[in-house]
Every structure is written in structure tokens, then in C-alpha cells.
Design a protein around this motif. Structure first.
Motif, PDB file in Angstrom:
ATOM      1  N   LEU A  32       8.800 -33.289 -65.381  1.00 35.22           N
ATOM      2  CA  LEU A  32       7.801 -34.085 -66.155  1.00 35.22           C
ATOM      3  C   LEU A  32       7.317 -35.296 -65.417  1.00 35.22           C
ATOM      4  N   LEU A  33       8.581 -36.126 -64.980  1.00 38.16           N
ATOM      5  CA  LEU A  33       8.335 -37.502 -64.369  1.00 38.16           C
ATOM      6  C   LEU A  33       7.914 -37.280 -63.078  1.00 38.16           C
ATOM      7  N   LYS A  34       8.360 -36.395 -62.317  1.00 39.33           N
ATOM      8  CA  LYS A  34       7.922 -35.949 -60.886  1.00 39.33           C
ATOM      9  C   LYS A  34       6.217 -35.684 -61.025  1.00 39.33           C
ATOM     10  N   SER A  35       5.986 -34.908 -62.082  1.00 37.51           N
ATOM     11  CA  SER A  35       4.450 -34.580 -62.189  1.00 37.51           C
ATOM     12  C   SER A  35       3.601 -35.774 -62.583  1.00 37.51           C
ATOM     13  N   ILE A  36       4.299 -36.616 -63.308  1.00 31.62           N
ATOM     14  CA  ILE A  36       3.750 -37.989 -63.540  1.00 31.62           C
ATOM     15  C   ILE A  36       3.476 -38.659 -61.837  1.00 31.62           C
ATOM     16  N   ALA A  37       4.570 -38.717 -61.382  1.00 28.41           N
ATOM     17  CA  ALA A  37       4.514 -39.803 -60.183  1.00 28.41           C
ATOM     18  C   ALA A  37       3.644 -39.165 -59.091  1.00 28.41           C
ATOM     19  N   GLU A  38       3.373 -37.809 -59.122  1.00 29.04           N
ATOM     20  CA  GLU A  38       2.591 -37.228 -58.234  1.00 29.04           C
ATOM     21  C   GLU A  38       1.223 -36.959 -58.617  1.00 29.04           C
ATOM     22  N   GLY A  39       0.769 -37.081 -59.815  1.00 24.24           N
ATOM     23  CA  GLY A  39      -0.629 -36.888 -60.340  1.00 24.24           C
ATOM     24  C   GLY A  39      -0.652 -35.361 -60.541  1.00 24.24           C
ATOM     25  N   ASP A  40       0.326 -34.654 -60.826  1.00 22.28           N
ATOM     26  CA  ASP A  40       0.213 -33.180 -60.985  1.00 22.28           C
ATOM     27  C   ASP A  40      -0.012 -32.730 -62.477  1.00 22.28           C
ATOM     28  N   TRP A  41      -1.578 -32.834 -62.708  1.00 26.03           N
ATOM     29  CA  TRP A  41      -2.040 -32.512 -64.177  1.00 26.03           C
ATOM     30  C   TRP A  41      -1.480 -31.268 -64.637  1.00 26.03           C
ATOM     31  N   LYS A  42      -1.540 -30.047 -63.650  1.00 26.04           N
ATOM     32  CA  LYS A  42      -1.229 -28.728 -63.894  1.00 26.04           C
ATOM     33  C   LYS A  42       0.323 -28.704 -64.557  1.00 26.04           C
ATOM     34  N   THR A  43       1.266 -29.221 -63.873  1.00 24.31           N
ATOM     35  CA  THR A  43       2.685 -29.093 -64.243  1.00 24.31           C
ATOM     36  C   THR A  43       2.758 -29.943 -65.476  1.00 24.31           C
ATOM     37  N   TYR A  44       2.189 -31.288 -65.546  1.00 21.56           N
ATOM     38  CA  TYR A  44       2.273 -31.926 -66.787  1.00 21.56           C
ATOM     39  C   TYR A  44       1.975 -31.411 -67.992  1.00 21.56           C
ATOM     40  N   ALA A  45       0.493 -30.769 -67.865  1.00 19.26           N
ATOM     41  CA  ALA A  45       0.016 -30.050 -69.032  1.00 19.26           C
ATOM     42  C   ALA A  45       1.147 -28.867 -69.294  1.00 19.26           C
ATOM     43  N   GLU A  46       1.413 -28.074 -68.443  1.00 20.41           N
ATOM     44  CA  GLU A  46       2.142 -26.872 -68.630  1.00 20.41           C
ATOM     45  C   GLU A  46       3.716 -27.327 -69.602  1.00 20.41           C
ATOM     46  N   LEU A  47       3.954 -28.397 -69.180  1.00 18.91           N
ATOM     47  CA  LEU A  47       5.441 -28.733 -69.714  1.00 18.91           C
ATOM     48  C   LEU A  47       5.183 -29.500 -71.362  1.00 18.91           C
ATOM     49  N   CYS A  48       3.820 -30.007 -71.571  1.00 15.67           N
ATOM     50  CA  CYS A  48       3.712 -30.593 -72.624  1.00 15.67           C
ATOM     51  C   CYS A  48       2.903 -29.618 -73.752  1.00 15.67           C
ATOM     52  N   ASP A  49       3.357 -29.770 -75.082  1.00 11.52           N
ATOM     53  CA  ASP A  49       2.639 -29.228 -76.075  1.00 11.52           C
ATOM     54  C   ASP A  49       1.195 -29.789 -76.221  1.00 11.52           C
ATOM     55  N   PRO A  50       0.170 -29.249 -76.523  1.00 14.74           N
ATOM     56  CA  PRO A  50      -1.049 -29.580 -76.701  1.00 14.74           C
ATOM     57  C   PRO A  50      -1.297 -30.714 -77.677  1.00 14.74           C
ATOM     58  N   THR A  51      -0.407 -30.909 -78.675  1.00  9.90           N
ATOM     59  CA  THR A  51      -0.142 -31.832 -79.964  1.00  9.90           C
ATOM     60  C   THR A  51       0.609 -32.847 -79.614  1.00  9.90           C
ATOM     61  N   LEU A  52       0.929 -33.094 -78.331  1.00  2.44           N
ATOM     62  CA  LEU A  52       1.861 -34.121 -77.714  1.00  2.44           C
ATOM     63  C   LEU A  52       1.324 -35.418 -78.499  1.00  2.44           C
ATOM     64  N   THR A  53       2.426 -36.237 -79.022  1.00  2.00           N
ATOM     65  CA  THR A  53       2.124 -37.631 -79.622  1.00  2.00           C
ATOM     66  C   THR A  53       2.945 -38.544 -78.930  1.00  2.00           C
ATOM     67  N   ALA A  54       2.271 -39.801 -78.808  1.00  2.41           N
ATOM     68  CA  ALA A  54       3.198 -40.809 -77.850  1.00  2.41           C
ATOM     69  C   ALA A  54       2.760 -42.245 -78.327  1.00  2.41           C
ATOM     70  N   PHE A  55       3.705 -42.945 -78.052  1.00  8.16           N
ATOM     71  CA  PHE A  55       3.444 -44.408 -78.143  1.00  8.16           C
ATOM     72  C   PHE A  55       3.660 -44.771 -76.544  1.00  8.16           C
ATOM     73  N   GLU A  56       2.942 -45.740 -75.855  1.00 10.13           N
ATOM     74  CA  GLU A  56       3.008 -46.053 -74.648  1.00 10.13           C
ATOM     75  C   GLU A  56       2.637 -47.283 -74.341  1.00 10.13           C
ATOM     76  N   PRO A  57       2.685 -48.208 -73.434  1.00  8.40           N
ATOM     77  CA  PRO A  57       2.072 -49.562 -73.428  1.00  8.40           C
ATOM     78  C   PRO A  57       0.561 -49.216 -73.180  1.00  8.40           C
ATOM     79  N   GLU A  58       0.067 -48.262 -72.676  1.00  9.60           N
ATOM     80  CA  GLU A  58      -1.358 -48.086 -72.400  1.00  9.60           C
ATOM     81  C   GLU A  58      -2.014 -47.733 -73.598  1.00  9.60           C
ATOM     82  N   SER A  59      -1.338 -47.427 -74.796  1.00 12.98           N
ATOM     83  CA  SER A  59      -1.793 -46.953 -75.997  1.00 12.98           C
ATOM     84  C   SER A  59      -1.973 -48.209 -76.812  1.00 12.98           C
TER      85      SER A  59
END
Ligand code: GLY
Length: 135
Positions: free
Chosen positions: A22-49
Motif C-alpha cells: 500500500l505504501l509503495k503504491s502511494i509513493a509511486e502514484g499507483d492508483w490501481k494497486t491502491y484501490a485494489e488493496l482498499c475497501d471502497p468504504t475506506l475511512t480516514a483521518f489524515e493531515p489533508e482532511s
């Protein structure tokens, strides 16, 4: 059904591998892998939010659409802790990101992360995370 300590260790290694991917997909901007690893209902708190709990994938896709990091970078996951709760894993660690800043100097950024993974039908899916930036 009971699980042996070996099963538990195998599950820990599996979920850590998913987290690394997951972290590799973020660093590489690999949306396909990121989306495959995540549930579509992913919830998050992060600095950008900006202190809001965000749900779903659109918030995260915005950043992937901007493209992956083009500067040299390296990610290190420090001392990950995994708490297994049956089919749920709570993964906590500090992430160090080495980058080159706007002045061309190497800089290390640090974030504290807790990522929750849920195993369904034998597949781990990322369902929630909380990321805090510290200097
Ligand atoms: N901002 C995307 C993530 O940390 O999962």
C-alpha cells in the motif's frame, strides 16, 4: 475455529506485506494497486482532511490523479506493531519518508500511522487509517 501461534505469525507477515504494498503504491502514484488493496468504504483521518473523517476513495484519488512522486524518495516503516483481532489487524508505526526538498536538499518527513485491515474471504482489505504528521 482456533488458530495456532504459527497461523497468527503468518497473518502478521501477510498484513505487513499488504501494508508495504500500500505504501509503495502511494509513493509511486499507483492508483490501481491502491484501490485494489482498499475497501471502497475506506475511512480516514489524515493531515489533508483537516480534522475531518473522510469516507470512500474519491478523496484519495484526487492526489493520485496529480501523479506520483517524481523526485528521489525512500520510505521506511519503523517498528511496526500488529494487533490481530480475529479477522481484523491494527497496524501502528512511524513512517519516515526521505525526499529532496524544494531547495534540492535531502529532508526526512515523519508520520505516525495506524492502519486497520479486515480479512474477508482470505483477502486483507484496508478499511481505515489515521495519519498524523510530526516534525
Ligand atoms: N493518503 C493515502 C493514504 O495514506 O493511504
Amino acid at each position: 475455529m482456533s488458530t495456532s501461534p504459527q497461523d497468527g505469525e503468518a497473518a502478521v507477515q501477510e498484513v505487513l506485506a499488504c501494508n508495504e504494498q500500500l505504501l509503495k503504491s502511494i509513493a509511486e502514484g499507483d492508483w490501481k494497486t491502491y484501490a485494489e488493496l482498499c475497501d471502497p468504504t475506506l475511512t480516514a483521518f489524515e493531515p489533508e482532511s483537516r480534522g475531518q473523517l473522510v469516507s470512500g476513495m474519491a478523496f484519495h484519488k484526487f492526489y493520485f490523479n496529480l501523479g506520483g512522486a517524481s523526485d528521489p524518495h525512500n520510505t521506511t516503516v519503523c517498528a511496526p506493531h500488529v494487533r490481530l483481532l480475529d479477522n481484523v489487524a491494527v497496524v501502528s508505526y512511524v513512517r519516515l519518508s526521505q525526499r529532496v526538498d524544494e531547495a534540492g536538499k535531502p529532508a526526512t518527513y515523519r508520520s505516525e500511522e495506524t492502519r486497520i485491515w479486515h480479512r474477508r474471504d482470505g483477502v486483507w482489505r484496508h478499511v481505515h487509517f489515521h495519519r498524523s504528521l510530526t516534525t
